[in-house]
Design a protein around this motif. Sequence first.
Motif, PDB file in Angstrom:
ATOM      1  N   SER A   1       0.839  -1.201   0.000  1.00  0.00           N
ATOM      2  CA  SER A   1       0.000   0.000   0.000  1.00  0.00           C
ATOM      3  C   SER A   1       0.870   1.245   0.000  1.00  0.00           C
ATOM      4  O   SER A   1       0.553   2.234  -0.657  1.00  0.00           O
ATOM      5  N   ASP A   2       1.972   1.192   0.752  1.00  0.00           N
ATOM      6  CA  ASP A   2       2.908   2.310   0.786  1.00  0.00           C
ATOM      7  C   ASP A   2       3.427   2.595  -0.625  1.00  0.00           C
ATOM      8  O   ASP A   2       3.415   3.727  -1.088  1.00  0.00           O
ATOM      9  N   LEU A   3       3.838   1.543  -1.301  1.00  0.00           N
ATOM     10  CA  LEU A   3       4.335   1.704  -2.669  1.00  0.00           C
ATOM     11  C   LEU A   3       3.270   2.303  -3.570  1.00  0.00           C
ATOM     12  O   LEU A   3       3.515   3.278  -4.282  1.00  0.00           O
ATOM     13  N   LEU A   4       2.080   1.739  -3.525  1.00  0.00           N
ATOM     14  CA  LEU A   4       1.021   2.192  -4.420  1.00  0.00           C
ATOM     15  C   LEU A   4       0.614   3.623  -4.138  1.00  0.00           C
ATOM     16  O   LEU A   4       0.398   4.415  -5.055  1.00  0.00           O
ATOM     17  N   ASN A   5       0.499   3.953  -2.872  1.00  0.00           N
ATOM     18  CA  ASN A   5       0.085   5.307  -2.524  1.00  0.00           C
ATOM     19  C   ASN A   5       1.140   6.330  -2.884  1.00  0.00           C
ATOM     20  O   ASN A   5       0.823   7.445  -3.277  1.00  0.00           O
ATOM     21  N   ARG A   6       2.384   5.971  -2.767  1.00  0.00           N
ATOM     22  CA  ARG A   6       3.449   6.898  -3.129  1.00  0.00           C
ATOM     23  C   ARG A   6       3.602   6.995  -4.644  1.00  0.00           C
ATOM     24  O   ARG A   6       4.081   7.993  -5.157  1.00  0.00           O
ATOM     25  N   ALA A   7       3.196   5.945  -5.349  1.00  0.00           N
ATOM     26  CA  ALA A   7       3.391   5.913  -6.789  1.00  0.00           C
ATOM     27  C   ALA A   7       2.190   6.386  -7.583  1.00  0.00           C
ATOM     28  O   ALA A   7       2.264   6.556  -8.780  1.00  0.00           O
ATOM     29  N   SER A   8       1.072   6.585  -6.918  1.00  0.00           N
ATOM     30  CA  SER A   8      -0.111   7.052  -7.633  1.00  0.00           C
ATOM     31  C   SER A   8      -0.522   8.407  -7.101  1.00  0.00           C
ATOM     32  O   SER A   8      -0.166   8.789  -6.005  1.00  0.00           O
ATOM     33  N   ARG A   9      -1.275   9.127  -7.873  1.00  0.00           N
ATOM     34  CA  ARG A   9      -1.788  10.416  -7.407  1.00  0.00           C
ATOM     35  C   ARG A   9      -2.941  10.162  -6.467  1.00  0.00           C
ATOM     36  O   ARG A   9      -3.851   9.441  -6.802  1.00  0.00           O
ATOM     37  N   ASP A  10      -2.902  10.752  -5.337  1.00  0.00           N
ATOM     38  CA  ASP A  10      -3.943  10.584  -4.329  1.00  0.00           C
ATOM     39  C   ASP A  10      -4.778  11.859  -4.317  1.00  0.00           C
ATOM     40  O   ASP A  10      -4.258  12.926  -4.069  1.00  0.00           O
ATOM     41  N   GLU A  11      -6.066  11.709  -4.586  1.00  0.00           N
ATOM     42  CA  GLU A  11      -6.923  12.905  -4.673  1.00  0.00           C
ATOM     43  C   GLU A  11      -6.991  13.663  -3.359  1.00  0.00           C
ATOM     44  O   GLU A  11      -7.359  14.814  -3.326  1.00  0.00           O
ATOM     45  N   ARG A  12      -6.605  13.031  -2.251  1.00  0.00           N
ATOM     46  CA  ARG A  12      -6.615  13.717  -0.963  1.00  0.00           C
ATOM     47  C   ARG A  12      -5.374  14.579  -0.767  1.00  0.00           C
ATOM     48  O   ARG A  12      -5.330  15.392   0.123  1.00  0.00           O
ATOM     49  N   ALA A  13      -4.349  14.394  -1.584  1.00  0.00           N
ATOM     50  CA  ALA A  13      -3.127  15.178  -1.443  1.00  0.00           C
ATOM     51  C   ALA A  13      -3.294  16.506  -2.163  1.00  0.00           C
ATOM     52  O   ALA A  13      -3.807  16.548  -3.276  1.00  0.00           O
ATOM     53  N   PRO A  14      -2.885  17.607  -1.548  1.00  0.00           N
ATOM     54  CA  PRO A  14      -2.983  18.903  -2.227  1.00  0.00           C
ATOM     55  C   PRO A  14      -2.129  18.908  -3.496  1.00  0.00           C
ATOM     56  O   PRO A  14      -1.042  18.363  -3.515  1.00  0.00           O
ATOM     57  N   GLU A  15      -2.640  19.515  -4.533  1.00  0.00           N
ATOM     58  CA  GLU A  15      -1.923  19.567  -5.811  1.00  0.00           C
ATOM     59  C   GLU A  15      -0.587  20.290  -5.696  1.00  0.00           C
ATOM     60  O   GLU A  15       0.317  20.040  -6.453  1.00  0.00           O
TER      61      GLU A  15
ATOM     62  N   THR B   1       4.348 -12.852  -4.529  1.00  0.00           N
ATOM     63  CA  THR B   1       3.840 -11.484  -4.395  1.00  0.00           C
ATOM     64  C   THR B   1       2.618 -11.282  -5.281  1.00  0.00           C
ATOM     65  O   THR B   1       1.637 -10.662  -4.863  1.00  0.00           O
ATOM     66  N   PHE B   2       2.668 -11.804  -6.506  1.00  0.00           N
ATOM     67  CA  PHE B   2       1.530 -11.736  -7.415  1.00  0.00           C
ATOM     68  C   PHE B   2       0.293 -12.350  -6.759  1.00  0.00           C
ATOM     69  O   PHE B   2      -0.800 -11.755  -6.760  1.00  0.00           O
ATOM     70  N   ASP B   3       0.452 -13.543  -6.171  1.00  0.00           N
ATOM     71  CA  ASP B   3      -0.674 -14.212  -5.505  1.00  0.00           C
ATOM     72  C   ASP B   3      -1.196 -13.376  -4.341  1.00  0.00           C
ATOM     73  O   ASP B   3      -2.403 -13.256  -4.147  1.00  0.00           O
ATOM     74  N   GLU B   4      -0.286 -12.782  -3.576  1.00  0.00           N
ATOM     75  CA  GLU B   4      -0.673 -11.940  -2.445  1.00  0.00           C
ATOM     76  C   GLU B   4      -1.454 -10.716  -2.929  1.00  0.00           C
ATOM     77  O   GLU B   4      -2.492 -10.362  -2.364  1.00  0.00           O
ATOM     78  N   ILE B   5      -0.984 -10.089  -3.989  1.00  0.00           N
ATOM     79  CA  ILE B   5      -1.671  -8.912  -4.542  1.00  0.00           C
ATOM     80  C   ILE B   5      -3.052  -9.304  -5.050  1.00  0.00           C
ATOM     81  O   ILE B   5      -4.038  -8.612  -4.794  1.00  0.00           O
ATOM     82  N   ARG B   6      -3.123 -10.410  -5.769  1.00  0.00           N
ATOM     83  CA  ARG B   6      -4.405 -10.860  -6.318  1.00  0.00           C
ATOM     84  C   ARG B   6      -5.420 -11.107  -5.199  1.00  0.00           C
ATOM     85  O   ARG B   6      -6.575 -10.672  -5.288  1.00  0.00           O
ATOM     86  N   ARG B   7      -4.997 -11.806  -4.133  1.00  0.00           N
ATOM     87  CA  ARG B   7      -5.899 -12.066  -3.000  1.00  0.00           C
ATOM     88  C   ARG B   7      -6.335 -10.759  -2.342  1.00  0.00           C
ATOM     89  O   ARG B   7      -7.513 -10.553  -2.072  1.00  0.00           O
ATOM     90  N   LYS B   8      -5.378  -9.880  -2.083  1.00  0.00           N
ATOM     91  CA  LYS B   8      -5.684  -8.612  -1.411  1.00  0.00           C
ATOM     92  C   LYS B   8      -6.586  -7.753  -2.295  1.00  0.00           C
ATOM     93  O   LYS B   8      -7.507  -7.103  -1.801  1.00  0.00           O
ATOM     94  N   TYR B   9      -6.350  -7.759  -3.595  1.00  0.00           N
ATOM     95  CA  TYR B   9      -7.167  -6.985  -4.535  1.00  0.00           C
ATOM     96  C   TYR B   9      -8.631  -7.444  -4.481  1.00  0.00           C
ATOM     97  O   TYR B   9      -9.552  -6.638  -4.538  1.00  0.00           O
ATOM     98  N   ARG B  10      -8.836  -8.739  -4.355  1.00  0.00           N
ATOM     99  CA  ARG B  10     -10.190  -9.294  -4.356  1.00  0.00           C
ATOM    100  C   ARG B  10     -10.942  -9.072  -3.046  1.00  0.00           C
ATOM    101  O   ARG B  10     -12.167  -9.029  -3.038  1.00  0.00           O
ATOM    102  N   ARG B  11     -10.229  -8.951  -1.918  1.00  0.00           N
ATOM    103  CA  ARG B  11     -10.924  -8.889  -0.625  1.00  0.00           C
ATOM    104  C   ARG B  11     -10.851  -7.540   0.082  1.00  0.00           C
ATOM    105  O   ARG B  11     -11.573  -7.331   1.047  1.00  0.00           O
ATOM    106  N   ASP B  12      -9.990  -6.624  -0.377  1.00  0.00           N
ATOM    107  CA  ASP B  12      -9.780  -5.358   0.330  1.00  0.00           C
ATOM    108  C   ASP B  12     -10.165  -4.194  -0.591  1.00  0.00           C
ATOM    109  O   ASP B  12      -9.437  -3.847  -1.519  1.00  0.00           O
ATOM    110  N   ALA B  13     -11.319  -3.596  -0.319  1.00  0.00           N
ATOM    111  CA  ALA B  13     -11.860  -2.539  -1.189  1.00  0.00           C
ATOM    112  C   ALA B  13     -10.926  -1.334  -1.276  1.00  0.00           C
ATOM    113  O   ALA B  13     -10.762  -0.750  -2.357  1.00  0.00           O
ATOM    114  N   GLU B  14     -10.312  -0.948  -0.170  1.00  0.00           N
ATOM    115  CA  GLU B  14      -9.405   0.201  -0.178  1.00  0.00           C
ATOM    116  C   GLU B  14      -8.158  -0.094  -1.024  1.00  0.00           C
ATOM    117  O   GLU B  14      -7.715   0.738  -1.808  1.00  0.00           O
ATOM    118  N   PHE B  15      -7.623  -1.288  -0.879  1.00  0.00           N
ATOM    119  CA  PHE B  15      -6.468  -1.698  -1.678  1.00  0.00           C
ATOM    120  C   PHE B  15      -6.836  -1.730  -3.160  1.00  0.00           C
ATOM    121  O   PHE B  15      -6.088  -1.244  -4.009  1.00  0.00           O
TER     122      PHE B  15
END
Length: 159
Positions: free
Chosen positions: A25-39, A94-108
Amino acid sequence: RQDAARAEAARRQPDAAPAKSGWLSDLLNRASRDERAPETSKPTAHSIEKLDSLSVDIARMIDHDAAVELWDRYKRGERNVFTRRLYTLQGQQTFDEIRRKYRRDAEFKETVDRYIEEFERLLGEAAKDDRDSMVAKTYLTSETGKVYTMLAHASGRFE
């Protein structure tokens, strides 16, 4: 020409944004634009270094030559080319972990989808002036592109 393409791809990498929790999540949040972050907020050098380090870790989980080959085949119109052979043993876990987390965690799932959408937006922008697809290929085989590949594959985008 390749150096110019790489420089352009590096310039267009997604901006860093604040982290939530957990290494992925740390990686993804740092690597994507977060609409909550000020421009107007700028990433710190530490944030960028941490993102780079995490991106490198995920990029190492992907076989570079396999990634180049599979993206070439996908661009030629082949479907269902992305298989587990794309990943190292650790990458498969890691792929399997991401796939499982993607399917069960709405925020992720939302974070992954936002990362994928931003990366695809950048690819679309690059494609406008990329007649020989060199910039797109550079994007897709970069560390950030490998993160995109794993996330998009784990989310089912390539099925």
